[in-house]
Design an enzyme around this catalytic site. Sequence first.
Site, PDB file in Angstrom:
ATOM      1  N   SER A   1      10.850   4.520  -1.332  1.00 16.99           N
ATOM      2  CA  SER A   1       9.403   4.708  -1.206  1.00 16.99           C
ATOM      3  C   SER A   1       8.879   5.838  -2.083  1.00 16.99           C
ATOM      4  O   SER A   1       9.401   6.954  -2.049  1.00 16.99           O
ATOM      5  CB  SER A   1       9.092   5.016   0.268  1.00 16.99           C
ATOM      6  N   GLY A   2       7.821   5.560  -2.811  1.00 20.55           N
ATOM      7  CA  GLY A   2       7.190   6.605  -3.609  1.00 20.55           C
ATOM      8  C   GLY A   2       6.610   7.704  -2.733  1.00 20.55           C
ATOM      9  O   GLY A   2       6.725   8.900  -3.053  1.00 20.55           O
ATOM     10  N   LEU A   3       6.007   7.300  -1.618  1.00 18.52           N
ATOM     11  CA  LEU A   3       5.461   8.286  -0.688  1.00 18.52           C
ATOM     12  C   LEU A   3       6.566   9.208  -0.181  1.00 18.52           C
ATOM     13  O   LEU A   3       6.437  10.433  -0.199  1.00 18.52           O
ATOM     14  CB  LEU A   3       4.775   7.574   0.494  1.00 18.52           C
TER      15      LEU A   3
ATOM     16  N   ASP B   1       1.861  12.031  -3.385  1.00 19.21           N
ATOM     17  CA  ASP B   1       2.154  10.680  -3.874  1.00 19.21           C
ATOM     18  C   ASP B   1       1.163  10.320  -4.984  1.00 19.21           C
ATOM     19  O   ASP B   1       0.446   9.335  -4.909  1.00 19.21           O
ATOM     20  CB  ASP B   1       2.053   9.700  -2.692  1.00 19.21           C
TER      21      ASP B   1
ATOM     22  N   ASP C   1      10.074   1.528  -5.303  1.00 20.33           N
ATOM     23  CA  ASP C   1       8.619   1.553  -5.373  1.00 20.33           C
ATOM     24  C   ASP C   1       8.276   2.221  -6.702  1.00 20.33           C
ATOM     25  O   ASP C   1       8.272   3.442  -6.807  1.00 20.33           O
ATOM     26  CB  ASP C   1       8.092   2.352  -4.170  1.00 20.33           C
TER      27      ASP C   1
ATOM     28  N   ASP D   1       5.547   2.465  -8.321  1.00 21.47           N
ATOM     29  CA  ASP D   1       4.128   2.826  -8.497  1.00 21.47           C
ATOM     30  C   ASP D   1       3.476   1.891  -9.531  1.00 21.47           C
ATOM     31  O   ASP D   1       3.547   0.690  -9.368  1.00 21.47           O
ATOM     32  CB  ASP D   1       3.987   4.304  -8.884  1.00 21.47           C
TER      33      ASP D   1
ATOM     34  N   GLU E   1       2.526  -1.804  -8.722  1.00 20.50           N
ATOM     35  CA  GLU E   1       1.224  -2.107  -8.122  1.00 20.50           C
ATOM     36  C   GLU E   1       0.133  -2.076  -9.185  1.00 20.50           C
ATOM     37  O   GLU E   1       0.226  -1.318 -10.156  1.00 20.50           O
ATOM     38  CB  GLU E   1       0.922  -1.105  -6.994  1.00 20.50           C
TER      39      GLU E   1
ATOM     40  N   LYS F   1      -1.218   7.203  -9.900  1.00 19.14           N
ATOM     41  CA  LYS F   1      -1.646   6.441  -8.723  1.00 19.14           C
ATOM     42  C   LYS F   1      -2.004   7.365  -7.562  1.00 19.14           C
ATOM     43  O   LYS F   1      -1.705   8.556  -7.561  1.00 19.14           O
ATOM     44  CB  LYS F   1      -0.579   5.423  -8.317  1.00 19.14           C
TER      45      LYS F   1
ATOM     46  N   ASN G   1      -1.931   7.146  -3.144  1.00 15.20           N
ATOM     47  CA  ASN G   1      -1.426   6.346  -2.036  1.00 15.20           C
ATOM     48  C   ASN G   1      -2.524   5.433  -1.491  1.00 15.20           C
ATOM     49  O   ASN G   1      -3.687   5.820  -1.394  1.00 15.20           O
ATOM     50  CB  ASN G   1      -0.876   7.249  -0.919  1.00 15.20           C
ATOM     51  N   SER G   2      -2.119   4.218  -1.119  1.00 13.28           N
ATOM     52  CA  SER G   2      -3.067   3.194  -0.694  1.00 13.28           C
ATOM     53  C   SER G   2      -3.847   3.582   0.561  1.00 13.28           C
ATOM     54  O   SER G   2      -4.915   3.043   0.827  1.00 13.28           O
ATOM     55  CB  SER G   2      -2.318   1.888  -0.432  1.00 13.28           C
TER      56      SER G   2
ATOM     57  N   ARG H   1       2.804  -6.012  -6.838  1.00 16.16           N
ATOM     58  CA  ARG H   1       2.064  -5.627  -5.630  1.00 16.16           C
ATOM     59  C   ARG H   1       0.569  -5.727  -5.872  1.00 16.16           C
ATOM     60  O   ARG H   1       0.031  -5.094  -6.785  1.00 16.16           O
ATOM     61  CB  ARG H   1       2.464  -4.210  -5.235  1.00 16.16           C
TER      62      ARG H   1
ATOM     63  N   HIS I   1      -0.582  -6.031   0.125  1.00 17.61           N
ATOM     64  CA  HIS I   1      -0.738  -4.842   0.963  1.00 17.61           C
ATOM     65  C   HIS I   1      -2.101  -4.847   1.644  1.00 17.61           C
ATOM     66  O   HIS I   1      -3.078  -5.376   1.116  1.00 17.61           O
ATOM     67  CB  HIS I   1      -0.572  -3.583   0.121  1.00 17.61           C
TER      68      HIS I   1
HETATM   69  C1  SPV Z   1       5.317   3.739  -0.280  1.00 18.37           C
HETATM   70  O1  SPV Z   1       6.115   3.708   0.665  1.00 18.37           O
HETATM   71  O2  SPV Z   1       5.283   4.662  -1.096  1.00 18.37           O
HETATM   72  C2  SPV Z   1       4.368   2.650  -0.467  1.00 18.37           C
HETATM   73  C3  SPV Z   1       3.874   1.928   0.682  1.00 18.37           C
HETATM   74  O3  SPV Z   1       3.964   2.415  -1.587  1.00 18.37           O
HETATM   75  S1  SPV Z   1       2.371   2.676   1.115  1.00 18.37           S
HETATM   76  O4  SPV Z   1       2.603   4.059   1.403  1.00 18.37           O
HETATM   77  O5  SPV Z   1       1.910   1.923   2.242  1.00 18.37           O
HETATM   78  O6  SPV Z   1       1.432   2.532  -0.012  1.00 18.37           O
HETATM   79 MG    MG Z   2       4.216   3.934  -2.855  1.00 17.09          MG
END
Ligand code: SPV
Ligand code: MG
Length: 295
Positions: free
Chosen positions: A46-48, A58, A85, A87, A114, A120, A122-123, A159, A190
């Site tokens: 996971s990027g986060l 992130d 992930d 990004d 994505e 980027k 975070n979503s 994504r 997502h």
């Molecule tokens: C992550 O886990 O970094 C993701 C999922 O990209 S989210 O945090 O939901 O964007």
């Molecule tokens: Mg991410």
Amino acid sequence: ASQALTKTRQFRNLLLSEHLQFICEAHNGLSAKIVQEAGFPGIWASGLSISAQFGVRDNNEASWTQVLEDLEFMSDATRIPILLDGDTGYGNFNNMQRLIRKLEQRNIAAVCIEDKLFPKTNSFLKGDAQPLADMQEFCGKIKAGKDAQTDPDFCLIARVEAFICGWGLAEALRRAEAYHQAGADGILIHSALSVPDEILAFKREWGNRCPVVIVPTKYYATPTDVFRQHGFSMVIWANHMLRAAVASMQKTARALKESEHLLSIEDKVAPVSEIFRLQNAAELLEAEERYLPRG
Ligand code: SPV
Ligand code: MG
């Protein structure tokens, strides 16, 4: 002797499996090993979580080579495939190609990119204020990525952030179809809603054109059978090792600061022997017997 499947083949098999598959987040070598030991067949890098464990945001604050270093520890520590992930691919189509080559060198099985802009965000942070990438530019990035891989089993997941950015179903479908045509091996759709309405509507329209992956972080109360019945391919538990670690570390630090005594936490933390086991300390002890001169 039977040869173990490559990590790339393992991941492709998961993605194409007719059964709903689950992969779990990890963010370093230790958490990756823990996810593997729990029985998961794959890991979401996971990027986060990776940025958070470095103590940064992130927002591509950690460089892509710093992410790669972390991934290398994760991959070395485990036998199961890792989906990075990625990004936005850390740049344009050219950066994407170099990323793919480096991921293959480090035995990473798959990458997800994505359709947003570098750097980027975070979503779940002001998602609807975020611009989407130009669709054709993103298709070029997908094609470039697929052309760069040398292992035919390496997977690229595209994504779709259309719901996150407030565009709705028609745009989500239009983009997913374009990314599918560009060569993506799967679509990650997502959503930031607390109910699964968007991703279910998408899947009903999408049918079985290619595998669809979901991240139920916000619609966490949805029964898993709903995902199964709608024919999703893969569920990502996207950040829960990091969040478990944070909750536990905060409790432990507060208790220690307060009590000034180890008895307040000793039975709530893993014993040191467990850390040695996870590190495979025993293997080195054996190797020392073999390689060090006997005194
Ligand atoms: C992550 O886990 O970094 C993701 C999922 O990209 S989210 O945090 O939901 O964007
Ligand atoms: Mg991410």
